[in-house]
Design a protein around this motif. Structure first.
Motif, PDB file in Angstrom:
ATOM      1  N   ASP A 162      42.251  40.620  36.953  1.00  0.00           N
ATOM      2  CA  ASP A 162      43.385  40.280  37.818  1.00  0.00           C
ATOM      3  C   ASP A 162      42.911  39.575  39.083  1.00  0.00           C
ATOM      4  O   ASP A 162      42.687  40.190  40.111  1.00  0.00           O
ATOM      5  CB  ASP A 162      44.212  41.522  38.150  1.00  0.00           C
ATOM      6  CG  ASP A 162      43.358  42.719  38.551  1.00  0.00           C
ATOM      7  OD1 ASP A 162      42.128  42.601  38.594  1.00  0.00           O
ATOM      8  OD2 ASP A 162      43.935  43.770  38.834  1.00  0.00           O
ATOM      9  N   VAL A 186      43.450  45.426  42.704  1.00  0.00           N
ATOM     10  CA  VAL A 186      42.707  44.790  41.623  1.00  0.00           C
ATOM     11  C   VAL A 186      41.992  45.857  40.814  1.00  0.00           C
ATOM     12  O   VAL A 186      41.696  46.937  41.306  1.00  0.00           O
ATOM     13  CB  VAL A 186      41.682  43.751  42.149  1.00  0.00           C
ATOM     14  CG1 VAL A 186      42.367  42.584  42.800  1.00  0.00           C
ATOM     15  CG2 VAL A 186      40.698  44.396  43.110  1.00  0.00           C
ATOM     16  N   TRP A 217      37.977  43.166  36.114  1.00  0.00           N
ATOM     17  CA  TRP A 217      38.056  41.889  36.823  1.00  0.00           C
ATOM     18  C   TRP A 217      39.008  40.913  36.145  1.00  0.00           C
ATOM     19  O   TRP A 217      38.772  39.716  36.112  1.00  0.00           O
ATOM     20  CB  TRP A 217      36.680  41.256  36.966  1.00  0.00           C
ATOM     21  CG  TRP A 217      35.767  42.081  37.790  1.00  0.00           C
ATOM     22  CD1 TRP A 217      34.741  42.836  37.355  1.00  0.00           C
ATOM     23  CD2 TRP A 217      35.810  42.267  39.208  1.00  0.00           C
ATOM     24  NE1 TRP A 217      34.132  43.485  38.399  1.00  0.00           N
ATOM     25  CE2 TRP A 217      34.767  43.149  39.546  1.00  0.00           C
ATOM     26  CE3 TRP A 217      36.630  41.778  40.215  1.00  0.00           C
ATOM     27  CZ2 TRP A 217      34.530  43.547  40.850  1.00  0.00           C
ATOM     28  CZ3 TRP A 217      36.388  42.189  41.517  1.00  0.00           C
ATOM     29  CH2 TRP A 217      35.344  43.060  41.823  1.00  0.00           C
TER      30      TRP A 217
END
Length: 185
Positions: free
Chosen positions: A64, A57, A62
């Protein structure tokens, strides 16, 4: 046994698994996928279930969120609303991840405010999908009920590894260069 006391992810029905990242600066998350074949909702990556995977990730954006869809899922969606009738819904997106075994979903709609559905004032239509050898079959059954729905179109996206063309009752359909071109048609 693999999911007893597992609190880092949860299921929405039997088709969606969400595993939000909760630790600041985390760049990877371990996610246990139950049995079956799973697809990353955003990236399209295919995973075999019954195992834990490491999911990377982006901890700075943020963007995904780990969200997985089980093979065989048929998931309709529409614009987000705060209450029934906030905006008119004329199109429903239907995302289909066909599996070798047939799967189905019943689309249902009524006026959302009365009990008229008890007397047949509803719209109900069965959708089914199956990935067979050489073809993916997606079927819409005849609708039932007397409710005159506002939805005019289902925009179906079928996720499969191959695709040479689309037919409707054996006749080839037009090909469009983009989703926007298809919607415009």
């Amino acid at each position: 046994a693999n999911t007893a006391n597992y609190k880092d992810a949860w299921m929405f029905g039997d088709a969606l698994l969400a595993a939000p990242v909760m630790e600041q600066g985390q760049s990877a998350k371990t996610v246990y996928l139950p049995a079956g074949t799973w697809y990353d909702f955003f990236r399209g990556t295919r995973y075999s279930g019954g195992q834990a995977i490491s999911y990377s990730v982006n901890s700075s954006t943020w963007t995904d969120i780990p969200l997985f869809v089980r093979s065989g899922a048929i998931i309709p969606s529409q614009p987000v609303m705060n209450y029934v009738g906030e905006q008119r819904v004329t199109n429903v997106d239907v995302d289909v991840w066909p599996a070798a075994t047939p799967s189905g979903f019943t689309y249902y709609e009524d006026d959302g405010v009365s009990y008229a559905y008890e007397n047949g004032a509803y719209f109900k239509q069965q959708m089914s999908a199956q990935d067979t050898e050489g073809a993916v079959l997606f079927r819409l059954a005849a609708p039932t009920g007397t409710y005159s729905r506002e939805v005019q179109y289902f925009l179906c996206r079928v996720y499969c590894t191959t695709g040479m063309g689309v037919t409707l009752n054996g006749a080839p359909l037009d090909r469009y260069a983009s989703t926007a071109a298809l919607e415009g048609a």
